[in-house]
Write an enzyme that holds these catalytic residues in place. Structure first.
Site, PDB file in Angstrom:
ATOM      1  N   HIS A  13      30.932 -11.941  23.809  1.00 59.57           N
ATOM      2  CA  HIS A  13      31.868 -11.513  22.392  1.00 59.57           C
ATOM      3  C   HIS A  13      31.001 -11.419  21.127  1.00 59.57           C
ATOM      4  O   HIS A  13      30.593 -12.616  20.938  1.00 59.57           O
ATOM      5  CB  HIS A  13      32.921 -12.672  22.232  1.00 59.57           C
ATOM      6  CG  HIS A  13      33.926 -12.497  21.287  1.00 59.57           C
ATOM      7  ND1 HIS A  13      35.190 -12.583  21.450  1.00 59.57           N
ATOM      8  CD2 HIS A  13      33.724 -12.180  20.002  1.00 59.57           C
ATOM      9  CE1 HIS A  13      35.928 -12.467  20.255  1.00 59.57           C
ATOM     10  NE2 HIS A  13      35.271 -11.821  19.602  1.00 59.57           N
ATOM     11  N   HIS A  15      30.250  -9.204  17.603  1.00 59.23           N
ATOM     12  CA  HIS A  15      30.794  -8.017  16.412  1.00 59.23           C
ATOM     13  C   HIS A  15      29.351  -7.605  15.861  1.00 59.23           C
ATOM     14  O   HIS A  15      28.634  -8.257  15.158  1.00 59.23           O
ATOM     15  CB  HIS A  15      31.695  -8.673  15.451  1.00 59.23           C
ATOM     16  CG  HIS A  15      32.826  -9.320  15.612  1.00 59.23           C
ATOM     17  ND1 HIS A  15      34.101  -8.554  15.771  1.00 59.23           N
ATOM     18  CD2 HIS A  15      33.334 -10.476  16.115  1.00 59.23           C
ATOM     19  CE1 HIS A  15      35.041  -9.336  16.187  1.00 59.23           C
ATOM     20  NE2 HIS A  15      34.624 -10.655  16.679  1.00 59.23           N
ATOM     21  N   LEU A  16      29.190  -6.209  16.168  1.00 56.82           N
ATOM     22  CA  LEU A  16      27.763  -5.489  15.672  1.00 56.82           C
ATOM     23  C   LEU A  16      28.044  -4.879  14.512  1.00 56.82           C
ATOM     24  O   LEU A  16      27.041  -4.435  13.886  1.00 56.82           O
ATOM     25  CB  LEU A  16      27.353  -4.897  16.838  1.00 56.82           C
ATOM     26  CG  LEU A  16      27.024  -5.674  18.185  1.00 56.82           C
ATOM     27  CD1 LEU A  16      26.343  -4.562  19.221  1.00 56.82           C
ATOM     28  CD2 LEU A  16      25.964  -6.469  17.918  1.00 56.82           C
ATOM     29  N   ASN A  41      36.807  -3.891  16.724  1.00 58.70           N
ATOM     30  CA  ASN A  41      37.320  -4.199  15.130  1.00 58.70           C
ATOM     31  C   ASN A  41      36.842  -3.791  14.091  1.00 58.70           C
ATOM     32  O   ASN A  41      36.443  -4.242  13.048  1.00 58.70           O
ATOM     33  CB  ASN A  41      38.029  -5.456  14.895  1.00 58.70           C
ATOM     34  CG  ASN A  41      36.721  -6.653  14.767  1.00 58.70           C
ATOM     35  OD1 ASN A  41      35.748  -6.278  15.349  1.00 58.70           O
ATOM     36  ND2 ASN A  41      37.062  -7.424  13.933  1.00 58.70           N
ATOM     37  N   LYS A  99      40.605  -5.199  23.978  1.00 65.16           N
ATOM     38  CA  LYS A  99      40.698  -6.357  23.257  1.00 65.16           C
ATOM     39  C   LYS A  99      41.966  -6.379  22.561  1.00 65.16           C
ATOM     40  O   LYS A  99      42.803  -5.327  22.004  1.00 65.16           O
ATOM     41  CB  LYS A  99      39.789  -6.246  22.092  1.00 65.16           C
ATOM     42  CG  LYS A  99      39.899  -7.448  21.040  1.00 65.16           C
ATOM     43  CD  LYS A  99      39.303  -8.995  21.811  1.00 65.16           C
ATOM     44  CE  LYS A  99      39.808  -9.985  20.990  1.00 65.16           C
ATOM     45  NZ  LYS A  99      38.798 -10.274  19.935  1.00 65.16           N
ATOM     46  N   HIS A 136      42.633 -12.438  21.578  1.00 69.42           N
ATOM     47  CA  HIS A 136      42.578 -13.456  20.565  1.00 69.42           C
ATOM     48  C   HIS A 136      43.880 -14.323  20.262  1.00 69.42           C
ATOM     49  O   HIS A 136      44.910 -13.660  20.223  1.00 69.42           O
ATOM     50  CB  HIS A 136      42.198 -12.417  19.111  1.00 69.42           C
ATOM     51  CG  HIS A 136      42.180 -13.519  17.872  1.00 69.42           C
ATOM     52  ND1 HIS A 136      41.026 -13.549  17.319  1.00 69.42           N
ATOM     53  CD2 HIS A 136      43.119 -14.254  17.261  1.00 69.42           C
ATOM     54  CE1 HIS A 136      41.218 -14.560  16.344  1.00 69.42           C
ATOM     55  NE2 HIS A 136      42.287 -14.955  16.514  1.00 69.42           N
ATOM     56  N   HIS A 174      37.064 -17.188  22.407  1.00 65.31           N
ATOM     57  CA  HIS A 174      36.523 -18.173  21.636  1.00 65.31           C
ATOM     58  C   HIS A 174      37.592 -19.366  21.468  1.00 65.31           C
ATOM     59  O   HIS A 174      38.334 -19.428  20.329  1.00 65.31           O
ATOM     60  CB  HIS A 174      36.389 -17.512  20.023  1.00 65.31           C
ATOM     61  CG  HIS A 174      37.442 -16.502  19.553  1.00 65.31           C
ATOM     62  ND1 HIS A 174      38.669 -16.739  19.582  1.00 65.31           N
ATOM     63  CD2 HIS A 174      37.194 -15.290  19.206  1.00 65.31           C
ATOM     64  CE1 HIS A 174      39.116 -15.604  19.197  1.00 65.31           C
ATOM     65  NE2 HIS A 174      38.308 -14.692  18.806  1.00 65.31           N
ATOM     66  N   ASP A 247      30.731 -14.910  19.378  1.00 62.90           N
ATOM     67  CA  ASP A 247      31.748 -14.523  18.378  1.00 62.90           C
ATOM     68  C   ASP A 247      31.076 -14.349  16.704  1.00 62.90           C
ATOM     69  O   ASP A 247      31.615 -14.533  15.827  1.00 62.90           O
ATOM     70  CB  ASP A 247      33.063 -15.298  17.895  1.00 62.90           C
ATOM     71  CG  ASP A 247      34.040 -14.658  17.207  1.00 62.90           C
ATOM     72  OD1 ASP A 247      34.021 -13.549  17.037  1.00 62.90           O
ATOM     73  OD2 ASP A 247      34.994 -15.289  16.746  1.00 62.90           O
TER      74      ASP A 247
END
Ligand code: NCD
Ligand code: ZN
Length: 346
Positions: A13, A15-16, A41, A99, A136, A174, A247
């Site tokens: 998990h 976020h790039l 996202n 997701k 989530h 998470h 995360d």
């Protein structure tokens, strides 16, 4: 134990982000992880296989020479996602999951799901094709206390969803509470969960240490100490359905240090070292490889990474700030030290 040699881990998990930020995030993640499940996202969100293909190409351009890094792409579930997109996903080979953001729960979640019944058709296709749904798990109802939103989500949404779709593969993302640990522990083989380094290392006091600490603000929120202990027991324990997901979610410093600061903690640069600290403190370094390198791969049906890495007990200083696409980002525990150092094991 002052050294740990292990199979190269994966981050299930992360976020790039996009654009110039990839020059920061991709090398930081690829330095430690063989694969990473990349969150969709962006704004606008990644909702189609075609968009995920383009995003993947942009990511791959930033993988440093010599690194073997595979981004595992995801789609952002909206109330208008057609079930046919799930078939395209399955055929793509590089999009691995979908997701689920409850609308309004976190950063860039406005396009998420308001009414779960509206996505039943897509979820049915996912159950049939065995595409994991990454959840989530927080309700967004304003009358529910922010610290209770995960536990309430289990009762109101997650438990009924698993009853309705018993074939569906679900990753409860998470997790932060003992309620979530127990739910996953007692759940079916089709239910897994990721745990971040920051939820294993810190409790909610970190948010208020000598003043308000925006760099410790993330969704779901850090919780009380009893919950943190339950997470450590789960990560270091015997259930193979708990696995590593950082995360890591960078925001520019000025978006965090603001009257209305963004949620998200940037942990990627030292993530593996932070996890090593957790396992060492618990006296369970022997369990680290399962959590970081085996369990997630098994859940996603992926082979183990071929490469290996080594963690050495050695203090290193965490920088105060890092360049981030023309801005700066403050990493987790900026200016502090970490007791471990990771490198490739040649
Ligand atoms: C994430 C982000 O910034 O994209 N923020 C966070 O606090 N974790 C979104 C998310 O995973 O909730
Ligand atoms: Zn996230």
């Amino acid at each position: 134990m002052n050294q740990l040699r292990m199979i190269q881990p994966d981050d299930f998990h992360v976020h790039l982000r996009d654009g110039d930020c990839l020059a920061r995030t991709v090398p930081d993640t690829a330095a430690r992880f063989g694969r990473a499940v990349v969150m969709p996202n962006l704004s606008p969100p990644v909702t189609t296989v075609a968009q995920a293909a383009d995003y993947r190409e942009r990511i791959l351009k930033h993988v440093p020479d010599g690194a073997a890094f595979e981004p595992l792409m995801t789609l952002y579930l909206t109330e208008t996602t057609p079930p046919a997109e799930i078939r395209r996903l399955k055929e793509s080979g590089f999009v691995r999951a979908v997701k689920y953001y409850p609308a309004g729960a976190t950063t860039h979640s406005a396009a998420g799901v308001k009414t779960i019944e509206k996505v039943y058709g897509v979820i049915e296709a996912m159950a049939e094709l065995q595409v994991p749904l990454l959840i989530h798990g927080e309700v967004t109802d304003t009358e529910v206390d922010h610290f209770d939103r995960e536990a309430v989500f289990i009762d109101r949404i997650l438990a009924p969803l698993l009853v309705r779709f018993p074939q569906l593969r679900v990753v409860f993302e998470h997790i932060t509470t003992r309620e979530a640990v127990d739910f996953v522990d007692q759940g079916p083989a089709s239910l897994g969960a990721t745990i971040t380094a920051h939820h294993l290392l810190y409790n909610r006091n970190a948010l208020f240490e000598d003043g308000i600490r925006p760099h410790y603000y993330c969704r779901p929120l850090l919780k009380a100490e009893g919950h943190r202990k339950a997470l450590v027991a789960a990560a270091t324990g015997d259930c193979a359905r708990f696995f590593l997901g950082t995360d890591s979610a960078p925001h520019a410093r000025r978006d965090k240090e603001s009257a209305c600061g963004c949620a998200g903690i940037y942990s990627a640069p030292y993530a593996l070292e932070f996890y090593a600290e957790v396992f060492a403190n618990a006296g369970r370094l022997d369990r680290m490889e399962s959590f970081a390198s085996r369990n997630g791969a098994a859940f996603y049906g992926l082979p183990l990474n071929q490469r290996r890495c080594v963690l050495i007990r050695e203090n290193q200083r965490i920088p105060d700030a890092l360049p981030f696409g023309g801005e700066t980002v403050i990493p987790l525990r900026a200016g502090g030290t970490c007791a471990w150092r990771a490198s490739a094991d040649e």
